[in-house]
Design an enzyme around this catalytic site. Structure first.
Site, PDB file in Angstrom:
ATOM      1  N   ARG A  26       0.813  -1.213   0.000  1.00  0.00           N
ATOM      2  CA  ARG A  26       0.000   0.000   0.000  1.00  0.00           C
ATOM      3  C   ARG A  26       0.849   1.266   0.000  1.00  0.00           C
ATOM      4  O   ARG A  26       0.409   2.305  -0.511  1.00  0.00           O
ATOM      5  CB  ARG A  26      -0.911   0.030   1.231  1.00  0.00           C
ATOM      6  CG  ARG A  26      -1.991  -1.039   1.252  1.00  0.00           C
ATOM      7  CD  ARG A  26      -2.883  -0.874   2.473  1.00  0.00           C
ATOM      8  NE  ARG A  26      -3.820  -1.978   2.601  1.00  0.00           N
ATOM      9  CZ  ARG A  26      -3.758  -2.937   3.535  1.00  0.00           C
ATOM     10  NH1 ARG A  26      -2.781  -2.898   4.432  1.00  0.00           N
ATOM     11  NH2 ARG A  26      -4.645  -3.899   3.567  1.00  0.00           N
TER      12      ARG A  26
ATOM     13  N   GLU B 179       7.131 -19.029   2.100  1.00  0.00           N
ATOM     14  CA  GLU B 179       6.370 -19.828   3.049  1.00  0.00           C
ATOM     15  C   GLU B 179       6.792 -21.288   2.940  1.00  0.00           C
ATOM     16  O   GLU B 179       6.804 -21.864   1.851  1.00  0.00           O
ATOM     17  CB  GLU B 179       4.869 -19.688   2.774  1.00  0.00           C
ATOM     18  CG  GLU B 179       3.973 -20.668   3.492  1.00  0.00           C
ATOM     19  CD  GLU B 179       4.131 -20.654   5.003  1.00  0.00           C
ATOM     20  OE1 GLU B 179       4.108 -21.747   5.598  1.00  0.00           O
ATOM     21  OE2 GLU B 179       4.282 -19.559   5.582  1.00  0.00           O
TER      22      GLU B 179
ATOM     23  N   CYS C 198      -6.311 -19.701  15.319  1.00  0.00           N
ATOM     24  CA  CYS C 198      -7.129 -19.780  16.535  1.00  0.00           C
ATOM     25  C   CYS C 198      -8.465 -20.474  16.303  1.00  0.00           C
ATOM     26  O   CYS C 198      -9.122 -20.900  17.252  1.00  0.00           O
ATOM     27  CB  CYS C 198      -7.361 -18.378  17.101  1.00  0.00           C
ATOM     28  SG  CYS C 198      -5.830 -17.555  17.611  1.00  0.00           S
TER      29      CYS C 198
ATOM     30  N   ASP D  29       4.923 -14.424  16.291  1.00  0.00           N
ATOM     31  CA  ASP D  29       5.243 -15.466  17.270  1.00  0.00           C
ATOM     32  C   ASP D  29       6.720 -15.809  17.359  1.00  0.00           C
ATOM     33  O   ASP D  29       7.136 -16.531  18.266  1.00  0.00           O
ATOM     34  CB  ASP D  29       4.474 -16.754  16.935  1.00  0.00           C
ATOM     35  CG  ASP D  29       2.985 -16.620  17.173  1.00  0.00           C
ATOM     36  OD1 ASP D  29       2.550 -15.535  17.591  1.00  0.00           O
ATOM     37  OD2 ASP D  29       2.250 -17.601  16.935  1.00  0.00           O
TER      38      ASP D  29
ATOM     39  N   ASN E 178      -0.641  -9.818  14.184  1.00  0.00           N
ATOM     40  CA  ASN E 178      -1.171  -8.931  13.154  1.00  0.00           C
ATOM     41  C   ASN E 178      -0.740  -7.485  13.375  1.00  0.00           C
ATOM     42  O   ASN E 178      -0.378  -6.782  12.424  1.00  0.00           O
ATOM     43  CB  ASN E 178      -2.698  -9.031  13.118  1.00  0.00           C
ATOM     44  CG  ASN E 178      -3.191 -10.233  12.335  1.00  0.00           C
ATOM     45  OD1 ASN E 178      -3.225 -10.208  11.109  1.00  0.00           O
ATOM     46  ND2 ASN E 178      -3.539 -11.297  13.036  1.00  0.00           N
TER      47      ASN E 178
END
Length: 444
Positions: free
Chosen positions: A21, A32, A42, A280, A302
């Site tokens: 952005r 990944e 979650c 994490d 996040n």
């Protein structure tokens, strides 16, 4: 400008979107190890009993969306083995067996964490599962057949307790083994007794003060061996905690905490120029203790990812920190905490006071009023709020968020009395339970 992000989930892709952005024509490559991007970890326990119909519903954006809509070179099956900080290169191996190298100007480490396996003996047996990724959950679902009667869960934290509920809802017998005297370590022991009582009420067997030693069986797990006895089982779910995925950083000069989490500053930068970390795999500044901590939660991942992306884009957006707010459901109970508990206050040497209150979550005369149990920790010399723990069947989420906001703004216990909180008999008492506690114990 070449941006490389290691990790395709919450922190990594939050950062990628902020860079996309804010930096026109940015070259963004995400690496990944797995094959699924941006999913809600979650929500995994709730796929087990069908409350969430499919793991596909947990995926926020798939790989094709990042590639086609946002122009991000989102790669899958790319396991990073190391970083050459002098040449600013990331290198590793593809799932196909082919090596790869990617150059970067700015790099984000967002590799998350992996489940801890506290023993080695017998862990190669079939029927032993961890729950951290969609493929791991799908392996569990495939194994959770009608022939499975007894399921043993190792660990009494969020995931262990949530899995106990959903496995029980599938009609299985559930045993939960915990190494300490109580489950839910974010709470002090007296409040966890409500969880123990709920487990007993629902028919979940709790085995406390038991240290796992080994698994036994012929090809498939049949027994769990602890220092408190041997327990027959048909399936095991490991949920004893997680560890940061940072092994590949050895020799890079990136400073790590004792548990392996990457040490970051308020702009999510590491000890090495042009390398950032979030989520994490990184440390989190705690606003109450005023020191770095490690509290891996999706909300924090996040937020840190978003801010890391802004800082990598040159916007200089500081991460103010966390107060350690968490909440989860266990059958008919909601369990929440924020700030620090009594054990933590003792550990870091804070002179504190602890206050407890049981109150109705709405007006006591209104139908459906339920009792909630609260414990609040304050600094003794000035009554500054340090933490809260709340357990009950209703109204817990509302109070913990109010308290978390109060913690963030460094309010005192008497300050709670000044809050203009919503009141109508179906929603609250004229004095909110938090304010009732402050009226009884606060000092003007």
């Amino acid at each position: 400008m070449k941006y490389v992000i290691i990790g395709g989930d919450a922190a990594g892709m939050s950062a990628a979107m902020e860079i996309q952005r804010n930096v026109p024509h940015a070259e963004i490559t995400s690496l990944e190890q797995g094959f699924i991007y941006s999913y809600g970890q979650c929500g995994l326990p709730y796929v087990v009993d069908g409350r969430i119909s499919s793991t596909k519903r947990l995926i926020a954006r798939d790989v094709a969306t990042f590639r086609d809509k946002y122009g991000i070179d989102a790669r899958v099956g790319h396991e990073v083995a190391g970083i050459d900080v002098e040449r600013q290169l990331v290198f590793g191996m593809q799932a196909s067996g082919e090596p790869f190298e990617v150059a970067y100007d700015k790099l984000l480490i967002a590799t998350g964490a992996s489940p801890i396996i506290p023993v080695e003996k017998g862990t190669d047996l079939a029927g032993i599962h961890t729950i951290k990724t969609i493929p791991q959950l799908e392996d569990l679902l495939a194994d959770l057949t009608a022939t499975i009667e007894q399921v043993t869960i190792i660990g009494g934290g969020y995931i262990g307790l949530e899995m106990a509920e959903t496995i029980h809802a599938c009609g299985k017998k559930v045993r939960l083994i915990q190494r300490s005297s109580h489950v839910a370590k974010t709470l002090d022991e007296e409040l966890t007794q409500h969880i123990h009582e709920e487990a007993k009420l629902q028919g979940v067997e709790l085995v406390l003060n038991a240290n796992l030693q080994a698994f036994e069986g012929h090809k498939r797990v049949e027994r769990v061996v602890t220092d408190q006895g041997v327990f027959a089982t048909d399936l095991v779910i490991m949920a004893v905690g997680i560890k940061p995925n940072t092994q590949f950083l050895a020799g890079t000069g990136v400073a790590l905490a004792k548990n392996g989490a990457v040490l970051v500053n308020r702009y999510l930068g590491t000890s090495v120029d042009n390398i950032y970390a979030a989520g994490d795999c990184a440390t989190h500044y705690h606003l109450v203790t005023e020191r770095l901590d490690y509290m891996p939660l999706g909300t924090t991942a996040n937020k840190q990812g978003r801010l890391a992306g802004l800082n990598m884009a040159g916007k200089f957006a500081p991460f103010r920190g966390i107060v350690g707010t968490s909440i989860f459901k266990f059958f008919n109970l909601t369990i929440a905490s924020t700030g620090i508990n009594e054990r933590k206050a003792q550990e870091i040497g804070i002179d504190y006071e602890a206050f407890k209150l049981s109150a109705r979550h709405i007006a006591g005369y209104y139908p459906g009023a339920k009792r909630i149990y609260m414990k609040v920790i304050v600094r003794k010399r000035d009554q500054q709020l340090l933490g809260a723990q709340i357990v009950g069947p209703a109204g817990v989420d509302k109070r913990i968020d109010v308290f978390a906001t109060a913690l963030h703004n460094k309010m005192t216990l008497p300050d709670l009395l000044d809050l203009d909180l919503a009141y109508a008999p179906p929603f609250n008492g004229v004095w909110d339970p938090l304010q009732q506690l402050a009226r009884i114990n606060g000092r003007e």
